[in-house]
Design a protein around this motif. Structure first.
Motif, short mmCIF file in Angstrom:
data_model
loop_
_atom_site.label_atom_id
_atom_site.label_comp_id
_atom_site.label_asym_id
_atom_site.label_seq_id
_atom_site.Cartn_x
_atom_site.Cartn_y
_atom_site.Cartn_z
N ALA A 178 23.74 24.79 9.04
CA ALA A 178 24.11 25.86 8.11
C ALA A 178 24.89 26.98 8.78
N LEU A 179 24.48 27.35 9.99
CA LEU A 179 25.07 28.53 10.63
C LEU A 179 26.43 28.24 11.28
N ASN A 180 26.63 27.02 11.77
CA ASN A 180 27.90 26.73 12.45
C ASN A 180 29.12 27.00 11.57
N PRO A 181 29.21 26.42 10.38
CA PRO A 181 30.39 26.71 9.56
C PRO A 181 30.47 28.17 9.14
N LEU A 182 29.31 28.80 8.98
CA LEU A 182 29.27 30.21 8.58
C LEU A 182 29.94 31.09 9.64
N PHE A 183 29.59 30.83 10.91
CA PHE A 183 30.14 31.65 11.99
C PHE A 183 31.52 31.19 12.44
N ILE A 184 31.81 29.90 12.29
CA ILE A 184 33.13 29.40 12.69
C ILE A 184 34.22 29.91 11.75
N TYR A 185 33.98 29.77 10.45
CA TYR A 185 35.02 30.09 9.46
C TYR A 185 34.85 31.46 8.82
N GLY A 186 33.65 32.06 8.96
CA GLY A 186 33.40 33.37 8.38
C GLY A 186 33.01 33.30 6.91
N PHE A 187 32.33 34.32 6.45
CA PHE A 187 31.92 34.40 5.04
C PHE A 187 31.56 35.84 4.72
N LEU A 188 32.14 36.40 3.65
CA LEU A 188 31.91 37.78 3.25
C LEU A 188 32.15 38.73 4.43
N PHE A 189 31.09 39.40 4.90
CA PHE A 189 31.25 40.37 5.99
C PHE A 189 31.26 39.72 7.37
N ILE A 190 30.98 38.41 7.45
CA ILE A 190 30.95 37.71 8.75
C ILE A 190 32.37 37.24 9.08
N PRO A 191 32.96 37.69 10.19
CA PRO A 191 34.32 37.27 10.53
C PRO A 191 34.37 35.84 11.04
N ALA A 192 35.53 35.20 10.92
CA ALA A 192 35.74 33.87 11.49
C ALA A 192 35.80 33.99 13.01
N MET A 193 34.95 33.21 13.71
CA MET A 193 34.86 33.35 15.16
C MET A 193 35.26 32.10 15.93
N GLY A 194 35.56 31.00 15.23
CA GLY A 194 35.97 29.79 15.92
C GLY A 194 34.87 29.26 16.81
N ILE A 195 35.25 28.83 18.03
CA ILE A 195 34.28 28.21 18.95
C ILE A 195 33.20 29.21 19.38
N LYS A 196 33.54 30.50 19.39
CA LYS A 196 32.55 31.52 19.72
C LYS A 196 31.42 31.52 18.68
N GLY A 197 31.74 31.16 17.44
CA GLY A 197 30.72 31.10 16.40
C GLY A 197 29.69 30.02 16.65
N ILE A 198 30.11 28.90 17.26
CA ILE A 198 29.17 27.83 17.61
C ILE A 198 28.12 28.35 18.58
N ALA A 199 28.57 29.12 19.56
CA ALA A 199 27.65 29.68 20.55
C ALA A 199 26.73 30.73 19.93
N LEU A 200 27.28 31.57 19.07
CA LEU A 200 26.48 32.62 18.44
C LEU A 200 25.37 32.04 17.57
N ALA A 201 25.66 30.96 16.86
CA ALA A 201 24.64 30.30 16.06
C ALA A 201 23.49 29.83 16.95
N THR A 202 23.82 29.29 18.11
CA THR A 202 22.81 28.80 19.05
C THR A 202 21.92 29.95 19.54
N VAL A 203 22.51 31.05 19.91
CA VAL A 203 21.75 32.20 20.41
C VAL A 203 20.81 32.74 19.33
N PHE A 204 21.29 32.85 18.11
CA PHE A 204 20.47 33.36 17.02
C PHE A 204 19.28 32.45 16.75
N ILE A 205 19.51 31.15 16.78
CA ILE A 205 18.42 30.18 16.55
C ILE A 205 17.39 30.27 17.66
#
Length: 450
Positions: A178-205
């Protein structure tokens, strides 16, 4: 507090199944977690897959050190339980839960300094280098959560609880989807982060899992807040944790360096070879999960039974785990020969990437038996508090032999990458055979007749 009594009395085959199945299930979801990361990286680009593969090798160094010291905590707590020294077990739990995160912070600081140099050494430049740095820098900020989870799980495994960590890994897998596409492509107030979003999802989990594991550890009463001085550093206990955990941690360090070396030699065949290797490596890990689950069970069982001086049970644990493991390895080889190509094609449809991935996988699956032997013997040696040789064998197979094999095949003879994988296979089998006979010899010296 004596949750571990069944580890000293119940039937060994039943105990191995009881402990290994949850651990293997959890590791399956953990590996599928990494597979999901690779899948989403593939949606970004082939370069993103290569960058993720590059970063994973440095990430593995951090994880490896955490695993090494957490296994020491499991062994020391298990031995204390086996000797009926519950207070000592409690002290190891309190000190260990602080010790491992401190180690993680130090490693993260070093990682920030060395990552650009290491990635450049492995051939990353331009956007490829930036993608790798974006991923690993985000992971490094969350290292403390990874390490806390290792130390918390070490306490649970020492009591024979492998289900709780399994639950966190299953949760992490679905949360990652659920979180990978959310952080990779962005949604509402969450910016698109690309590969950095994959890492951020991992840290949050990892943060969420830490809270759950802490609650479960508090339920065991091994950790409490009645005596805050229990958490403070203690020279003798820290020394024991360090002495027990340093050899396997160094072994994991050599594995990380060995992975970096392997990427370095693979990079001579191009970015697509690195991407194919990264995919093949992750698919390969799926079939090694039962072996890792068995090694977790062996560490818990051997440490408790050795502490209780039940040496016949230590012998039975070793051989029962090897028998189960060999049967599982045979199934894994057959499965990947049938479905391996299909699985690899789900990550990247580039013909060259698929070719490199299949070539790696179809050679390396035959190493399963060697890996199984290494995992079981390493856990046995840790459980009997004789971990020193683990580092030396790791140094041989991950660095010394890998440099020799890689240099000769890639640099000197300039052979096809296929022969690099053959060289790695021979090298790992030589290490596994030595480790098996060394473990037998060590057990005999300790009067565990086998």
């Amino acid at each position: 507090m004596r949750q571990n009594q069944q580890l000293l009395t119940e039937d060994i085959p039943s105990l191995i199944k009881k402990l290994a199945l949850p651990a293997s299930t959890g590791m399956f979801f953990n590996t599928m977690y990494n597979v999901i990361d690779t899948f989403y990286a593939g949606l970004i680009s082939t370069q993103a897959i290569a960058a993720l593969s590059l970063s994973f090798m440095l990430f593995f160094l951090i994880i490896g050190m955490g695993y090494g010291f957490s296994s020491a905590i499991t062994s020391l707590i298990g031995n204390a339980f086996g000797r009926k020294r519950d207070h000592l077990a409690t002290l190891y739990a309190h000190k260990g839960i602080v010790f491992v995160p401190i180690v993680g912070i130090v490693i993260a600081a070093v990682g920030f300094l060395l990552a650009p140099f290491i990635f450049t050494l492995m051939g990353a430049t331009g956007e490829y280098l930036q993608d790798a740095l974006d991923y690993i820098y985000t992971i490094l900020f969350g290292v403390i959560f990874f390490m806390a989870n290792f130390s918390l799980n070490a306490i649970l495994v020492a009591t024979g609880n492998t289900k709780t960590y399994r639950n966190t890994l299953i949760f992490g897998f679905f949360a990652n989807i659920a979180l990978n596409p959310l952080f990779i492509y962005g949604f509402l107030f969450i910016p698109a982060m690309g590969i950095k979003g994959i890492a951020l999802a991992t840290v949050f989990i990892q943060l969420l899992n830490m809270l759950y594991l802490l609650k479960k550890v508090l339920d065991t009463k091994l950790i409490h807040f009645e005596r805050l001085d229990y958490f403070l550093p203690h020279k003798k206990i820290y020394t024991n944790i360090f002495n027990q955990g340093f050899p396997p941690s160094l072994n994991m360090l050599t594995m990380a360096i060995g992975s970096i070396l392997l990427i370095y030699f693979t990079s001579h065949y191009g970015v697509k070879a690195v991407a194919g290797f990264g995919i093949g490596f992750r698919v390969e890990q799926l079939m090694l999960l039962p072996a890792l689950g068995l090694s977790t069970a062996v560490l818990s069982l051997v440490s408790n039974n050795f502490g209780a001086k039940k040496y016949d049970r230590v012998k039975e644990i070793l051989y029962t785990a090897l028998r189960y493991g060999f049967a599982i390895c045979a199934f894994g080889i057959a499965f990947l020969y049938i479905f391996g190509e299909f699985i690899i094609k789900q990550f990247d449809n580039d013909v060259e990437v698929v070719h490199f991935g299949i070539e790696y996988l179809f050679v390396e699956v035959w190493i399963f038996f060697a890996f199984l032997t290494l995992f079981i013997c390493v856990s046995t040696l840790q459980g009997i508090k004789k971990p020193t040789m683990i580092f030396y064998v790791g140094l041989y197979r991950q660095i010394i032999a890998k440099i020799i094999v890689g240099y000769l095949i890639v640099k000197y003879f300039q052979l096809d990458i296929f022969w690099l994988w053959i060289g790695i296979l021979v090298m790992i089998y030589s290490a596994a055979i030595f480790m098996f006979f060394y473990t037998r010899y060590t057990l005999k010296k300790l009067r565990i007749h086998i």
